[in-house]
Design an enzyme around this catalytic site. Structure first.
Site, short mmCIF file in Angstrom:
data_model
loop_
_atom_site.label_atom_id
_atom_site.label_comp_id
_atom_site.label_asym_id
_atom_site.label_seq_id
_atom_site.Cartn_x
_atom_site.Cartn_y
_atom_site.Cartn_z
N LYS A 272 -9.62 5.05 -19.27
CA LYS A 272 -10.10 5.47 -20.59
C LYS A 272 -8.98 5.35 -21.62
O LYS A 272 -8.52 4.25 -21.88
CB LYS A 272 -10.69 6.87 -20.48
CG LYS A 272 -11.63 7.06 -19.28
CD LYS A 272 -12.90 6.21 -19.37
CE LYS A 272 -13.71 6.18 -18.08
NZ LYS A 272 -14.09 7.46 -17.55
N ASP B 295 -8.96 17.87 -14.89
CA ASP B 295 -9.21 16.48 -15.27
C ASP B 295 -8.95 16.39 -16.77
O ASP B 295 -9.70 16.92 -17.58
CB ASP B 295 -10.67 16.11 -14.93
CG ASP B 295 -11.00 14.65 -15.28
OD1 ASP B 295 -10.33 14.07 -16.17
OD2 ASP B 295 -11.95 14.10 -14.69
N ARG C 81 0.84 -1.21 0.00
CA ARG C 81 0.00 0.00 0.00
C ARG C 81 0.87 1.25 0.00
O ARG C 81 0.47 2.30 -0.52
CB ARG C 81 -0.98 -0.01 1.18
CG ARG C 81 -1.91 1.20 1.23
CD ARG C 81 -3.23 0.94 1.96
NE ARG C 81 -3.03 0.24 3.22
CZ ARG C 81 -2.53 0.80 4.32
NH1 ARG C 81 -2.21 2.08 4.33
NH2 ARG C 81 -2.37 0.09 5.41
C1 LIG Z 1 -14.25 7.90 -16.24
C2 LIG Z 1 -13.89 9.27 -15.82
C3 LIG Z 1 -13.54 9.55 -14.49
C4 LIG Z 1 -13.55 8.50 -13.39
O1 LIG Z 1 -12.69 7.46 -13.67
P1 LIG Z 1 -12.84 5.97 -13.05
O2 LIG Z 1 -11.60 5.32 -13.51
O3 LIG Z 1 -14.09 5.39 -13.63
O4 LIG Z 1 -12.95 6.13 -11.58
C5 LIG Z 1 -13.17 10.83 -14.18
N1 LIG Z 1 -13.17 11.81 -15.10
C6 LIG Z 1 -13.52 11.59 -16.39
C7 LIG Z 1 -13.51 12.72 -17.36
C8 LIG Z 1 -13.90 10.31 -16.80
O5 LIG Z 1 -14.26 10.11 -18.07
#
Ligand SMILES: *Cc1c(COP(=O)(O)O)cnc(C)c1O
Length: 384
Positions: free
Chosen positions: A196, A171, A50
Site C-alpha cells: 500500500k 496492523d 530464503r
Molecule cells: C492490503 C492489506 C493487508 C494485506 O496485504 P497484502 O500485501 O495484500 O497481503 C493487510 N492489512 C491491511 C490493512 C491492508 O490494507
C-alpha cells in the site's frame, strides 16, 4: 542500528542503503539464490536466499529504522507478515481483534483459528474494555480500522494485553511509521502491507513484521523461513525505491484527501463521511494523541436510495478498484469487493453497510478528482 538513525524521518526514507562495497547510491539487487560457503564449514553471512539476502536486509533495516525498532522481517505480502505473527499461536489461545479488520485477516481467522484450537473475538469497542480473558495470547488491532475508520487507543490496548501476559500487534498499513508508531505506545509488534503506502505505486506486493524483542524476532524469522513467504530481492528493491518518496506522497495525498472530504460532506448524495475521529469526540482525541495525520484513505456512505452502482458508473477518471495507498486515486465498494467473504450479518456487525464507499486518494490535481466525484454523485442522485 546504523548511524543514520538520528536524522529526521524524511531524511531516513531517502538515505536507506549505504553500500560499503562500491558506494552505490541505490541498493544493488542480489538475485543469487545460493552463496559460496567457507571450506572449513564456518558460518557465512549468506547461504541461501530464503534464509538471508542482502537486498531484503537493506529493506528490513530501512523499515526498522523508520519505525525506531530493532528488527524488521520482510515478507512476500502483508498477509505473509500477518500469517507469520499468527503462526506461533497454540491450541487454547484466545485472540481479541478489532471488530473490522482487513478482509484477508478476517479470512485467515475464519479458515484456520478453529481448526488450530484458537478462539477469536471481534471486540466492537476495545477502548472501553476493562480486561480481556485470561487465556488471551494476542490483542490484534487496526487503528484506524478498515473500512470503518474507528480508532483504538493503542496504549489502552497494550495495557489490556499486558495485563494477562498477551502481546499487542498493530496492523499499521493505513498510517505507516510516518504518521503513527505503535511501538512508542506500547505495542509489541507492528505488521504492514507494504503493498500500500510504502510501495506506493500499485506494482509490488510486500509485507513487514516490525518488533523490538530479540527472542520474538528469532522465533518469527525462523517461522518466516519455515513458511517460505520471504520478500524477494526485486520486491525489496521496489520497496526501497517507494520509501524514498513516502513522505512527499503522503503529504500530498493527505492534502488532497482533506479537500475531497470537505466537498463530499456538502454533497446531497452523501449521508456521511467516515474518517479517523468521525465516530466520537473521544476517538478524535485518541487519534490526535497517537497519530500525526488522518491519512489518505477514508469512507463515505451514500444517502438512502442512492445506488452505489450508479455512482460507480459515473466515474470517468477514478478507477473502481481494490487496494489503496498508491499515487493514483482508487475507489472501492467494501460490501461487494473487499468484505464479500463476510456474511451480511458479519458485515452489519462490523459496521460495513451496502452504502459504504472506500476512497484512497492519490497525488492527482485535487480539482480533477473533485470534478469526477461531483459528476458521479450528481448522476447517482439524478437516477434515484
Ligand atoms: C492490503 C492489506 C493487508 C494485506 O496485504 P497484502 O500485501 O495484500 O497481503 C493487510 N492489512 C491491511 C490493512 C491492508 O490494507
Amino acid at each position: 542500528m546504523s548511524e543514520i538513525s538520528s536524522y529526521a524521518f524524511s531524511t531516513r526514507t531517502v538515505n536507506t542503503t549505504p553500500d560499503e562495497q562500491y558506494g552505490a547510491i541505490t541498493a544493488p539487487i542480489y538475485l543469487s539464490t545460493s552463496y559460496r560457503l567457507p571450506a572449513d564449514g564456518s558460518a557465512a553471512p549468506y547461504s541461501y536466499q530464503r534464509s538471508n539476502n542482502p537486498t531484503r536486509e537493506a529493506a528490513e533495516k530501512a523499515i526498522a529504522n523508520l519505525e525506531g525498532a530493532a528488527y524488521a522481517i520482510g515478507t512476500a505480502t502483508g498477509m505473509g507478515a500477518i500469517s507469520t505473527i499468527f503462526s506461533h499461536l497454540k491450541p487454547g489461545d484466545h485472540v481479541v481483534l478489532s471488530s473490522s479488520v482487513y478482509g484477508g485477516t478476517f479470512l485467515y481467522v475464519g479458515e484456520f483459528f478453529a481448526e488450530r484450537g484458537i478462539t477469536a473475538e471481534f471486540a466492537p469497542d476495545i477502548n472501553h474494555l476493562e480486561e480481556v480473558p485470561g487465556n488471551t495470547a494476542m490483542v490484534y488491532i487496526e487503528t484506524p480500522t478498515n473500512p470503518t475508520f474507528r480508532v483504538t487507543d493503542i496504549a489502552h490496548a497494550a495495557h489490556l494485553a499486558h495485563g494477562v501476559g498477551a502481546k499487542l500487534v498493530v496492523d499499521n498499513t493505513f498510517s505507516t511509521s510516518y504518521l503513527q508508531r505503535p511501538l512508542e505506545h506500547g505495542a509489541d509488534a507492528v505488521v504492514y502491507s507494504a503493498t500500500k503506502f510504502i510501495g506506493g505505486h500499485s506494482d509490488v506486493l510486500a509485507g513487514f513484521l516490525v518488533l523490538d524483542d530479540a527472542e520474538a524476532y528469532d522465533r518469527y524469522k525462523t517461522a518466516a523461513k519455515a513458511l517460505g513467504n520471504q520478500l524477494s530481492p526485486f520486491d525489496s528493491y521496489s520497496i526501497l525505491r517507494g520509501l524514498k518518496t513516502l513522505t512527499v506522497r503522503m503529504d500530498k495525498q493527505q492534502e488532497n484527501a482533506a479537500k475531497i472530504r470537505a466537498m463530499l460532506a456538502q454533497h446531497p448524495a452523501v449521508a456521511r463521511v467516515l474518517a479517523p475521529g468521525w465516530y466520537s469526540a473521544e476517538e478524535a482525541e485518541i487519534h490526535a494523541r497517537q497519530s500525526r495525520g488522518d491519512g489518505a484513505v477514508f469512507g463515505f456512505e451514500l444517502a438512502d436510495g442512492v445506488r452505489h452502482e450508479d455512482f460507480a458508473a459515473g466515474l470517468r477518471l477514478i478507477p473502481y478498484a481494490v487496494s489503496l495507498g498508491s499515487v493514483e486515486t482508487l475507489i472501492a465498494h467494501p460490501a461487494t469487493q473487499i468484505h464479500e467473504s463476510l456474511t451480511p450479518q458479519e458485515r452489519a456487525a462490523a459496521g460495513i453497510s451496502d452504502q459504504l464507499i472506500r476512497v484512497s486518494i492519490g497525488i492527482e490535481d485535487s480539482a480533477d478528482l473533485i470534478a469526477d466525484l461531483t459528476r458521479a454523485l450528481d448522476g447517482a442522485l439524478a437516477a434515484h
